[in-house]
Each structure stands twice: as C-alpha cells, then as structure tokens.
Design a protein around this motif. Structure first.
Motif, PDB file in Angstrom:
ATOM      1  N   ASP A   1     -16.424 -32.286   4.055  1.00 43.17           N
ATOM      2  CA  ASP A   1     -16.823 -31.414   5.184  1.00 43.17           C
ATOM      3  C   ASP A   1     -15.678 -31.256   6.274  1.00 43.17           C
ATOM      4  OD1 ASP A   1     -19.142 -30.739   4.051  1.00 43.17           O
ATOM      5  OD2 ASP A   1     -20.377 -32.276   5.356  1.00 43.17           O
ATOM      6  N   TYR A   2     -15.019 -32.299   6.491  1.00 44.04           N
ATOM      7  CA  TYR A   2     -13.952 -32.424   7.021  1.00 44.04           C
ATOM      8  C   TYR A   2     -12.262 -32.016   6.699  1.00 44.04           C
ATOM      9  CZ  TYR A   2     -16.966 -35.351   9.683  1.00 44.04           C
ATOM     10  OH  TYR A   2     -18.220 -35.620  10.545  1.00 44.04           O
ATOM     11  N   ALA A   3     -12.304 -31.227   5.582  1.00 48.15           N
ATOM     12  CA  ALA A   3     -11.036 -30.879   4.775  1.00 48.15           C
ATOM     13  C   ALA A   3     -11.120 -29.473   4.940  1.00 48.15           C
ATOM     14  CB  ALA A   3     -11.359 -31.392   3.416  1.00 48.15           C
ATOM     15  N   SER A   4     -10.162 -28.640   5.013  1.00 44.22           N
ATOM     16  CA  SER A   4      -9.945 -27.147   5.249  1.00 44.22           C
ATOM     17  C   SER A   4      -9.821 -26.879   3.678  1.00 44.22           C
ATOM     18  CB  SER A   4      -8.710 -26.821   5.948  1.00 44.22           C
ATOM     19  OG  SER A   4      -8.677 -27.069   7.312  1.00 44.22           O
ATOM     20  N   SER A   5      -9.931 -25.277   3.518  1.00 42.81           N
ATOM     21  CA  SER A   5      -9.672 -24.793   2.264  1.00 42.81           C
ATOM     22  C   SER A   5      -8.289 -25.065   1.614  1.00 42.81           C
ATOM     23  CB  SER A   5      -9.996 -23.563   2.045  1.00 42.81           C
ATOM     24  OG  SER A   5     -11.377 -23.101   2.392  1.00 42.81           O
ATOM     25  N   ARG A   6      -7.298 -24.906   2.449  1.00 45.47           N
ATOM     26  CA  ARG A   6      -5.829 -25.474   2.217  1.00 45.47           C
ATOM     27  C   ARG A   6      -5.404 -26.395   3.323  1.00 45.47           C
ATOM     28  NH1 ARG A   6      -6.280 -22.518  -1.791  1.00 45.47           N
ATOM     29  NH2 ARG A   6      -6.374 -20.401  -2.188  1.00 45.47           N
ATOM     30  N   HIS A   7      -5.773 -27.653   3.028  1.00 44.80           N
ATOM     31  CA  HIS A   7      -5.553 -28.372   4.012  1.00 44.80           C
ATOM     32  C   HIS A   7      -4.113 -29.058   4.233  1.00 44.80           C
ATOM     33  CE1 HIS A   7      -7.702 -31.185   6.799  1.00 44.80           C
ATOM     34  NE2 HIS A   7      -6.548 -31.867   6.662  1.00 44.80           N
ATOM     35  N   ALA A   8      -3.484 -29.644   3.156  1.00 42.76           N
ATOM     36  CA  ALA A   8      -2.203 -30.140   3.058  1.00 42.76           C
ATOM     37  C   ALA A   8      -1.342 -29.680   1.840  1.00 42.76           C
ATOM     38  CB  ALA A   8      -2.408 -31.622   3.522  1.00 42.76           C
ATOM     39  N   ARG A   9      -0.205 -30.053   1.742  1.00 44.47           N
ATOM     40  CA  ARG A   9       0.386 -30.236   0.460  1.00 44.47           C
ATOM     41  C   ARG A   9       1.427 -31.393   0.393  1.00 44.47           C
ATOM     42  NH1 ARG A   9       5.564 -26.232  -0.133  1.00 44.47           N
ATOM     43  NH2 ARG A   9       6.223 -26.300   2.038  1.00 44.47           N
ATOM     44  N   ILE A  10       1.719 -32.022  -0.483  1.00 41.12           N
ATOM     45  CA  ILE A  10       2.701 -33.106  -1.115  1.00 41.12           C
ATOM     46  C   ILE A  10       3.607 -32.398  -1.991  1.00 41.12           C
ATOM     47  CG2 ILE A  10       3.026 -35.417  -2.047  1.00 41.12           C
ATOM     48  CD1 ILE A  10       0.242 -35.772  -1.029  1.00 41.12           C
ATOM     49  N   TYR A  11       5.060 -32.461  -1.675  1.00 44.07           N
ATOM     50  CA  TYR A  11       6.221 -32.010  -2.489  1.00 44.07           C
ATOM     51  C   TYR A  11       7.054 -32.701  -2.419  1.00 44.07           C
ATOM     52  CZ  TYR A  11       7.789 -30.201   2.195  1.00 44.07           C
ATOM     53  OH  TYR A  11       8.102 -29.919   3.238  1.00 44.07           O
ATOM     54  N   PRO A  12       8.182 -32.710  -3.326  1.00 47.76           N
ATOM     55  CA  PRO A  12       9.153 -33.495  -3.364  1.00 47.76           C
ATOM     56  C   PRO A  12      10.576 -32.786  -2.666  1.00 47.76           C
ATOM     57  CG  PRO A  12       9.108 -32.561  -5.713  1.00 47.76           C
ATOM     58  CD  PRO A  12       7.717 -32.207  -4.766  1.00 47.76           C
ATOM     59  N   ASP A  13      11.322 -33.534  -1.920  1.00 49.02           N
ATOM     60  CA  ASP A  13      12.691 -32.875  -1.434  1.00 49.02           C
ATOM     61  C   ASP A  13      13.972 -32.960  -2.309  1.00 49.02           C
ATOM     62  OD1 ASP A  13      13.235 -35.334  -1.114  1.00 49.02           O
ATOM     63  OD2 ASP A  13      13.600 -35.056   1.272  1.00 49.02           O
ATOM     64  N   ARG A  14      14.894 -32.580  -1.782  1.00 50.89           N
ATOM     65  CA  ARG A  14      15.969 -32.399  -2.589  1.00 50.89           C
ATOM     66  C   ARG A  14      16.633 -33.920  -2.929  1.00 50.89           C
ATOM     67  NH1 ARG A  14      18.145 -27.742   0.614  1.00 50.89           N
ATOM     68  NH2 ARG A  14      17.297 -25.950  -0.685  1.00 50.89           N
ATOM     69  N   ASP A  15      16.245 -34.856  -2.065  1.00 57.67           N
ATOM     70  CA  ASP A  15      16.700 -36.087  -2.287  1.00 57.67           C
ATOM     71  C   ASP A  15      15.567 -37.077  -2.929  1.00 57.67           C
ATOM     72  OD1 ASP A  15      18.782 -35.557  -0.692  1.00 57.67           O
ATOM     73  OD2 ASP A  15      17.677 -36.010   1.108  1.00 57.67           O
ATOM     74  N   GLY A  16      14.588 -36.702  -3.464  1.00 61.23           N
ATOM     75  CA  GLY A  16      13.552 -37.344  -4.286  1.00 61.23           C
ATOM     76  C   GLY A  16      12.704 -37.839  -3.644  1.00 61.23           C
TER      77      GLY A  16
END
Length: 172
Positions: free
Chosen positions: A114-129
């Motif tokens: 119930d405390y999460a939004s539909s599109r809450h967060a994202r985790i992604y790699p940057d250029r340095d790994g």
C-alpha cells in the motif's frame, strides 16, 4: 431550434457529464486503493512458495565470455535480493539492465504494498559499473540506509533500500 433538437442536445450533454464523473471516480479510486492484484500475482506467489528451498534468479546468469553490461569488478554486486516484505527471498540477477520497482504490472519487481507507488523507483548501472537507485517521484519516498532519496544515489553493497514495507539489498 425545435423542441426535439433541444432535448437531444440536453441528453447528450448529460451523458457526457456522467461519463466525466465516472472516469473521475475511477481515477480517484485507483489513486486511493491502487490497482487490483490479478491472478498473475497469485500464481507467482504460489510458484515462489513451491520453489522456496532453492531460490532461483529471475534472469539466467551470463554465459562464459559474455559481457553482462558495465565494467564489473570483483567486489561488484551480482544480484538484488528482497530481504523484507511480501516478496522476501526473491532474487533478481543483475545483468546491466534497469530494474523497475512499483505496483505496476510491468515493473521488474511488482510490489503488492500500500505504501508503494505504481512507478516507485528504479535501479540502473552507470558507466563506471556502480548501481544507482532513483526515486521516481513516489508519494511515500524511497530510503537508502535510513536516508530519503532526493537525487539518484549510488548503492553500496549490502545497504538496505526501503520502499514501504519492502527492503531490498545488492549482494555478491
């Protein structure tokens, strides 16, 4: 104008007005109560309980000689693990792709919270790994090690990421 034309126009206007009211109520309802959990989530939950002794990665590990995105060092994380919440024990292999978190059914990790939004967060790699966590404008916020995120932030290995009742960590 004839009486018939005027009556038809009044009825048409009334129908459009009611359509607007119904759509507005549906939008408010989805904002307050979230989207319905469909059978897809129930089957996933049942399958996870059967596979509990051997936790599998959501994506297969890279083959030998295959570059899995970014520059990976020896201390780089290889998986994302849910440590608290309804999805405890879920593991996602990190292969250089963006991982989305939220209640939306097209998210990589669908949170029934119930405390999460539909599109809450994202985790992604940057250029340095390094892996970066970014809050996508959620209502209740995303926390990294008890600090609320306001900008995209690098994730240290083993640091808890909290979204509502769900806690996620990067691990080797």
């Amino acid at each position: 104008m004839s009486e018939l034309t005027l009556t038809v126009m009044r009825l048409g206007f009334l129908a459009v007005l009611w359509l607007f009211v119904i759509v507005a109520v549906q939008v408010i309802r989805s904002d307050l109560f979230g989207t319905r959990v469909t059978q897809r989530g129930s089957r996933r939950e049942a399958g996870r309980q059967q596979q509990a002794p051997r936790q599998q990665a959501a994506t297969p590990p890279p083959q030998r000689g295959q570059q899995s995105g970014g520059r990976r060092g020896r201390g780089a994380p290889t998986k994302l693990v849910v440590t608290e919440g309804t999805l405890t024990g879920t593991t996602v292999a990190l292969q250089g792709q963006t991982i989305t978190l939220g209640r939306a059914h097209d998210s990589t990790i669908v949170l029934d919270d119930d405390y999460a939004s539909s599109r809450h967060a994202r985790i992604y790699p940057d250029r340095d790994g390094q892996w970066i966590v970014e809050d996508l404008g959620s209502t209740n916020g995303t926390y990294l090690d008890r600090s609320r995120l306001t900008t995209p932030t690098p994730i240290p290995l083993g640091a808890p990421i909290r979204i509502g009742k769900t806690v996620i960590e990067l691990r080797k």
